[in-house]
Design a protein around this motif. Structure first.
Motif, PDB file in Angstrom:
ATOM      1  N   LEU A  73       0.836  -1.206   0.000  1.00 27.73           N
ATOM      2  CA  LEU A  73       0.000   0.000   0.000  1.00 27.73           C
ATOM      3  C   LEU A  73       0.867   1.251   0.000  1.00 27.73           C
ATOM      4  O   LEU A  73       0.552   2.233  -0.665  1.00 27.73           O
ATOM      5  CB  LEU A  73      -0.934   0.002   1.210  1.00 27.73           C
ATOM      6  N   CYS A  74       1.966   1.210   0.702  1.00 30.82           N
ATOM      7  CA  CYS A  74       2.894   2.337   0.766  1.00 30.82           C
ATOM      8  C   CYS A  74       3.477   2.668  -0.603  1.00 30.82           C
ATOM      9  O   CYS A  74       3.567   3.835  -0.991  1.00 30.82           O
ATOM     10  CB  CYS A  74       4.006   2.004   1.750  1.00 30.82           C
ATOM     11  N   ARG A  75       3.852   1.672  -1.367  1.00 30.29           N
ATOM     12  CA  ARG A  75       4.495   1.877  -2.670  1.00 30.29           C
ATOM     13  C   ARG A  75       3.492   2.195  -3.791  1.00 30.29           C
ATOM     14  O   ARG A  75       3.877   2.646  -4.862  1.00 30.29           O
ATOM     15  CB  ARG A  75       5.306   0.647  -3.059  1.00 30.29           C
ATOM     16  N   LEU A  76       2.222   2.010  -3.527  1.00 26.63           N
ATOM     17  CA  LEU A  76       1.178   2.278  -4.511  1.00 26.63           C
ATOM     18  C   LEU A  76       0.971   3.789  -4.680  1.00 26.63           C
ATOM     19  O   LEU A  76       1.089   4.547  -3.721  1.00 26.63           O
ATOM     20  CB  LEU A  76      -0.120   1.632  -4.026  1.00 26.63           C
ATOM     21  N   ASP A  77       0.692   4.214  -5.887  1.00 27.79           N
ATOM     22  CA  ASP A  77       0.314   5.609  -6.166  1.00 27.79           C
ATOM     23  C   ASP A  77      -1.190   5.608  -6.416  1.00 27.79           C
ATOM     24  O   ASP A  77      -1.647   5.586  -7.554  1.00 27.79           O
ATOM     25  CB  ASP A  77       1.086   6.141  -7.374  1.00 27.79           C
ATOM     26  N   SER A  78      -1.961   5.614  -5.350  1.00 28.08           N
ATOM     27  CA  SER A  78      -3.410   5.456  -5.459  1.00 28.08           C
ATOM     28  C   SER A  78      -4.079   6.521  -6.306  1.00 28.08           C
ATOM     29  O   SER A  78      -5.008   6.232  -7.052  1.00 28.08           O
ATOM     30  CB  SER A  78      -4.056   5.459  -4.066  1.00 28.08           C
ATOM     31  N   ASP A  79      -3.627   7.766  -6.180  1.00 30.53           N
ATOM     32  CA  ASP A  79      -4.309   8.864  -6.869  1.00 30.53           C
ATOM     33  C   ASP A  79      -3.712   9.210  -8.228  1.00 30.53           C
ATOM     34  O   ASP A  79      -4.226  10.061  -8.940  1.00 30.53           O
ATOM     35  CB  ASP A  79      -4.370  10.109  -5.992  1.00 30.53           C
ATOM     36  N   GLY A  80      -2.617   8.547  -8.621  1.00 25.76           N
ATOM     37  CA  GLY A  80      -2.041   8.728  -9.954  1.00 25.76           C
ATOM     38  C   GLY A  80      -1.318  10.034 -10.192  1.00 25.76           C
ATOM     39  O   GLY A  80      -1.153  10.456 -11.332  1.00 25.76           O
ATOM     40  N   GLY A  82       1.876  10.590  -9.421  1.00 24.43           N
ATOM     41  CA  GLY A  82       3.316  10.386  -9.576  1.00 24.43           C
ATOM     42  C   GLY A  82       4.081  10.236  -8.276  1.00 24.43           C
ATOM     43  O   GLY A  82       5.293  10.030  -8.286  1.00 24.43           O
ATOM     44  N   LYS A  83       3.395  10.335  -7.129  1.00 27.91           N
ATOM     45  CA  LYS A  83       4.031  10.135  -5.828  1.00 27.91           C
ATOM     46  C   LYS A  83       3.353   8.965  -5.126  1.00 27.91           C
ATOM     47  O   LYS A  83       2.129   8.827  -5.175  1.00 27.91           O
ATOM     48  CB  LYS A  83       3.919  11.397  -4.967  1.00 27.91           C
ATOM     49  N   THR A  84       4.146   8.129  -4.486  1.00 26.46           N
ATOM     50  CA  THR A  84       3.575   6.982  -3.787  1.00 26.46           C
ATOM     51  C   THR A  84       2.788   7.441  -2.570  1.00 26.46           C
ATOM     52  O   THR A  84       2.975   8.552  -2.062  1.00 26.46           O
ATOM     53  CB  THR A  84       4.668   5.994  -3.329  1.00 26.46           C
ATOM     54  N   ASN A  85       1.925   6.558  -2.091  1.00 24.47           N
ATOM     55  CA  ASN A  85       1.184   6.851  -0.870  1.00 24.47           C
ATOM     56  C   ASN A  85       2.148   7.129   0.274  1.00 24.47           C
ATOM     57  O   ASN A  85       1.915   8.033   1.081  1.00 24.47           O
ATOM     58  CB  ASN A  85       0.270   5.677  -0.500  1.00 24.47           C
ATOM     59  N   GLY A  86       3.228   6.370   0.348  1.00 25.68           N
ATOM     60  CA  GLY A  86       4.222   6.578   1.404  1.00 25.68           C
ATOM     61  C   GLY A  86       4.894   7.936   1.318  1.00 25.68           C
ATOM     62  O   GLY A  86       5.109   8.594   2.343  1.00 25.68           O
ATOM     63  N   GLU A  87       5.245   8.353   0.116  1.00 23.37           N
ATOM     64  CA  GLU A  87       5.844   9.684  -0.055  1.00 23.37           C
ATOM     65  C   GLU A  87       4.877  10.765   0.415  1.00 23.37           C
ATOM     66  O   GLU A  87       5.279  11.699   1.113  1.00 23.37           O
ATOM     67  CB  GLU A  87       6.213   9.921  -1.520  1.00 23.37           C
ATOM     68  N   GLU A  88       3.617  10.645   0.035  1.00 18.64           N
ATOM     69  CA  GLU A  88       2.645  11.678   0.391  1.00 18.64           C
ATOM     70  C   GLU A  88       2.305  11.686   1.874  1.00 18.64           C
ATOM     71  O   GLU A  88       2.029  12.743   2.436  1.00 18.64           O
ATOM     72  CB  GLU A  88       1.374  11.512  -0.446  1.00 18.64           C
ATOM     73  N   LEU A  89       2.355  10.527   2.511  1.00 24.07           N
ATOM     74  CA  LEU A  89       2.017  10.445   3.927  1.00 24.07           C
ATOM     75  C   LEU A  89       3.226  10.539   4.854  1.00 24.07           C
ATOM     76  O   LEU A  89       3.082  10.400   6.062  1.00 24.07           O
ATOM     77  CB  LEU A  89       1.240   9.153   4.207  1.00 24.07           C
ATOM     78  N   GLY A  90       4.408  10.793   4.309  1.00 24.87           N
ATOM     79  CA  GLY A  90       5.593  10.968   5.151  1.00 24.87           C
ATOM     80  C   GLY A  90       6.288   9.682   5.544  1.00 24.87           C
ATOM     81  O   GLY A  90       7.015   9.647   6.545  1.00 24.87           O
ATOM     82  N   ASP A  91       6.085   8.631   4.777  1.00 21.33           N
ATOM     83  CA  ASP A  91       6.742   7.339   5.029  1.00 21.33           C
ATOM     84  C   ASP A  91       7.363   6.823   3.733  1.00 21.33           C
ATOM     85  O   ASP A  91       6.997   5.756   3.235  1.00 21.33           O
ATOM     86  CB  ASP A  91       5.718   6.336   5.573  1.00 21.33           C
ATOM     87  N   PRO A  92       8.323   7.569   3.169  1.00 18.51           N
ATOM     88  CA  PRO A  92       8.867   7.199   1.861  1.00 18.51           C
ATOM     89  C   PRO A  92       9.599   5.858   1.844  1.00 18.51           C
ATOM     90  O   PRO A  92       9.695   5.223   0.800  1.00 18.51           O
ATOM     91  CB  PRO A  92       9.816   8.352   1.534  1.00 18.51           C
ATOM     92  N   ASN A  93      10.084   5.411   2.999  1.00 19.17           N
ATOM     93  CA  ASN A  93      10.802   4.141   3.061  1.00 19.17           C
ATOM     94  C   ASN A  93       9.902   2.985   3.492  1.00 19.17           C
ATOM     95  O   ASN A  93      10.386   1.861   3.674  1.00 19.17           O
ATOM     96  CB  ASN A  93      11.998   4.257   4.004  1.00 19.17           C
ATOM     97  N   CYS A  94       8.636   3.272   3.699  1.00 19.43           N
ATOM     98  CA  CYS A  94       7.642   2.257   4.042  1.00 19.43           C
ATOM     99  C   CYS A  94       7.984   1.488   5.311  1.00 19.43           C
ATOM    100  O   CYS A  94       7.891   0.257   5.370  1.00 19.43           O
ATOM    101  CB  CYS A  94       7.422   1.303   2.864  1.00 19.43           C
ATOM    102  N   THR A  95       8.366   2.218   6.342  1.00 20.09           N
ATOM    103  CA  THR A  95       8.756   1.591   7.607  1.00 20.09           C
ATOM    104  C   THR A  95       7.771   1.849   8.742  1.00 20.09           C
ATOM    105  O   THR A  95       7.943   1.319   9.835  1.00 20.09           O
ATOM    106  CB  THR A  95      10.146   2.091   8.039  1.00 20.09           C
TER     107      THR A  95
END
Length: 137
Positions: A73-80, A82-95
């Protein structure tokens, strides 16, 4: 009369959102609002304050993932946008795990393509202030 009250209470419970889902995602209580200054409370819905039935793409993805934040879910770009869900929510490394502190503040909204109306988002019908009704294509 009692039956009418019971039906009204059941309907009230069925349309309430699930704000505790914000506990399951990074920065769930501080998600960027591309439409204004306040945070987006109903993260999985098109309306920032109300938990409407109409889910945004992130809400659909979260639901389809069993309401679990994980690497998929973190690596997915749900809204299309160009940024992953993790990048947008402040968890770019999915940790992130529930109860932990995300590595960064939220910088975007995982279910609302932004900047609204430009670039990759130009063809989407979402507009701020419409609350997910007639403004979604």
């Amino acid at each position: 009369m009692r039956f009418a009250i019971l039906i009204a209470l059941c309907l009230l419970v069925s349309v309430r959102g699930h704000p505790y889902y914000r506990d399951y995602i990074p920065n769930g209580y501080a998600v960027f609002n591309p439409c204004g200054a306040n945070f987006w409370e109903a993260v999985g819905h098109y309306d920032p304050l109300h938990h409407t039935v109409l889910k945004n793409p992130f809400g659909v993805a979260l639901s389809n993932n069993g309401h679990v934040w994980n690497e998929a879910l973190c690596r997915l770009d749900s809204d299309g946008d160009g940024k992953t869900n993790g990048e947008e929510l402040g968890d770019p490394n999915c940790t992130f795990t529930p109860g932990s502190t995300p590595s960064q503040a939220s910088s975007g909204h995982p279910g609302i393509c932004e900047p609204i109306g430009s670039g990759a988002c130009a063809d989407l019908a979402f507009r701020c202030g419409c609350h997910g009704h007639a403004c979604i294509g």
